[in-house]
Design an enzyme around this catalytic site. Structure first.
Site, short mmCIF file in Angstrom:
data_model
loop_
_atom_site.label_atom_id
_atom_site.label_comp_id
_atom_site.label_asym_id
_atom_site.label_seq_id
_atom_site.Cartn_x
_atom_site.Cartn_y
_atom_site.Cartn_z
N GLN A 188 0.43 -1.18 0.20
CA GLN A 188 -0.05 -0.15 0.19
C GLN A 188 0.90 0.99 0.47
O GLN A 188 1.61 1.51 0.71
CB GLN A 188 -0.78 -0.31 1.60
CG GLN A 188 -1.77 0.87 1.23
CD GLN A 188 -3.13 0.57 1.95
OE1 GLN A 188 -2.99 -0.42 2.97
NE2 GLN A 188 -3.79 1.73 2.48
N SER A 220 5.10 -5.35 3.30
CA SER A 220 3.71 -5.22 3.93
C SER A 220 2.38 -6.28 2.93
O SER A 220 2.70 -7.36 2.76
CB SER A 220 3.26 -3.81 3.68
OG SER A 220 2.00 -3.65 5.32
N LEU A 221 1.42 -5.68 2.65
CA LEU A 221 0.77 -6.32 1.95
C LEU A 221 1.39 -7.00 0.87
O LEU A 221 0.49 -7.83 0.51
CB LEU A 221 0.14 -5.12 1.15
CG LEU A 221 -0.95 -5.50 0.08
CD1 LEU A 221 -2.63 -6.91 0.98
CD2 LEU A 221 -1.88 -4.55 -0.77
N ARG A 277 -8.26 -9.15 4.98
CA ARG A 277 -7.42 -8.60 6.11
C ARG A 277 -7.76 -6.68 6.06
O ARG A 277 -7.46 -5.91 7.10
CB ARG A 277 -6.18 -8.62 5.62
CG ARG A 277 -4.70 -7.37 5.97
CD ARG A 277 -3.56 -7.84 5.32
NE ARG A 277 -1.70 -7.01 5.93
CZ ARG A 277 -1.78 -6.17 5.60
NH1 ARG A 277 -1.92 -5.67 4.62
NH2 ARG A 277 -0.53 -6.00 5.92
N HIS A 336 1.19 -1.88 11.23
CA HIS A 336 2.25 -2.65 11.78
C HIS A 336 2.78 -2.64 13.65
O HIS A 336 3.70 -2.20 13.73
CB HIS A 336 3.65 -2.70 11.30
CG HIS A 336 3.22 -2.84 9.16
ND1 HIS A 336 3.22 -4.52 9.27
CD2 HIS A 336 2.92 -2.49 8.27
CE1 HIS A 336 2.05 -4.81 7.87
NE2 HIS A 336 2.60 -2.85 7.06
N GLN A 347 2.21 -10.06 11.49
CA GLN A 347 3.16 -9.08 10.82
C GLN A 347 2.12 -7.88 10.54
O GLN A 347 2.33 -6.41 10.30
CB GLN A 347 2.63 -9.07 8.87
CG GLN A 347 3.47 -8.26 8.33
CD GLN A 347 2.56 -8.71 6.49
OE1 GLN A 347 1.42 -7.90 6.94
NE2 GLN A 347 3.00 -8.58 5.58
#
Length: 311
Positions: free
Chosen positions: A10, A91-92, A116, A200, A249
């Site tokens: 993202q 991340s994603l 998510r 996070h 995560q």
């Protein structure tokens, strides 16, 4: 060339992304069509027409970025691109890496990412959370500054993006306090980010339990290529460890500096970013200039990367 594939998350999205590749390669739109049918939402129309506010909403952005990464990876395979020595995603982007490594199939990933993003959107009310980028301090200094600014609230270092760029996240007021403290400690710049969900950080720990349940219900296979996880900067040894890393995560920092260094230690001499934008390309160059560094975000960059691995 021994390369590692990385996938952006993202923040790399933009209006019109992928249009250039899609004009030459119909498979790009076909991948978007596949995820659009799963979600009952026309993702390609959003990419093409916007509005930008919708494009930037967490529940839209995350499926879009997953789809974009997978679309570029599928094109790479179709055009004869070689298999990397390892993979990672920021991340994603880790979900794109899991699809590319065949750990999970694409429909499963779309459903997991939809879950998510929905959980993240609901986890912290609008205006309560915040994030900021801190430039020019070490990770240790940022951690120390956050600890002194937190008080009764949460503010933590959440993305170790490069040796001189760390992102912090938590309660919006605590983030503001930490920005002042870190500026006084010598930060070159402190930049409040336009993100209301503080990814996070420990404010998302509760939703990780629900996400873990969704991951436990999903079918995981033995990966064809090692995926280095954000939380550990290392691959997992089992399905259970992989699920655990992906769930954690949500509330643990992204160790991107450690991940890039670990990919080099694993044998990679080049990093190729698969997906729109050039965010990881820029970070990777700051992390390790010894590594070759390529990105695939349009036709020209795709052709360049393909030619480089075929030399």
């Amino acid at each position: 060339m021994n390369f590692a594939a990385v996938f952006p998350g993202q923040g790399s999205q933009s209006l019109g992304m992928m249009n250039d590749l899609a004009e030459s390669h119909p498979s790009i739109k076909e991948t978007f069509q596949e995820s659009s049918e799963i979600l009952s939402k026309d993702l390609w129309k959003i990419v093409t027409d916007g509005p930008e506010e919708l494009l930037s909403q967490t529940e839209t952005t995350q499926p879009l970025m997953l789809t974009a990464g997978v679309a570029v990876w599928r094109l790479w395979q179709a055009q004869g691109g070689i298999i990397p020595s390892a993979m990672a995603g920021h991340s994603l982007g880790e979900y794109s890496a899991l699809v590319a490594s065949e750990t999970i199939d694409f429909p499963t990933a779309v459903a997991l990412v939809a879950k998510r993003s929905s959980l993240m959107q609901q986890a912290v009310p609008e205006g309560v959370g915040g994030m900021a980028a801190i430039l020019g301090l070490t990770r240790e200094q940022v951690i120390e500054g956050c600890a002194s600014a937190a008080g009764e609230q949460v503010v933590e270092a959440v993305n170790f993006n490069s040796p001189e760029q760390t992102v912090i996240g938590g309660h919006s007021e605590a983030v503001d306090r930490a920005m002042e403290v870190l500026a006084e400690m010598g930060a070159k710049r402190t930049i409040k980010l336009a993100m209301s969900v503080p990814s996070h950080c420990s404010l998302l720990k509760d939703i990780a339990v629900e996400m873990a349940g969704a991951l436990d219900s999903a079918s995981f296979q033995q990966s064809t290529v090692a995926v280095f996880h954000n939380v550990s900067a290392s691959p997992s040894d089992s399905d259970e460890e992989c699920r655990k890393s992906v769930a954690e995560q949500l509330y643990r920092p992204v160790k991107w500096v450690d991940t890039i260094q670990a990919l080099e230690s694993n044998g990679a001499d080049t990093i190729i970013e698969f997906g729109p934008g050039k965010v990881l390309f820029g970070l990777n160059r700051r992390i390790n200039r010894k590594l070759g560094n390529l990105t695939i975000h349009d036709t020209a960059s795709f052709d360049k990367a393909l030619a480089a691995v075929q030399e």
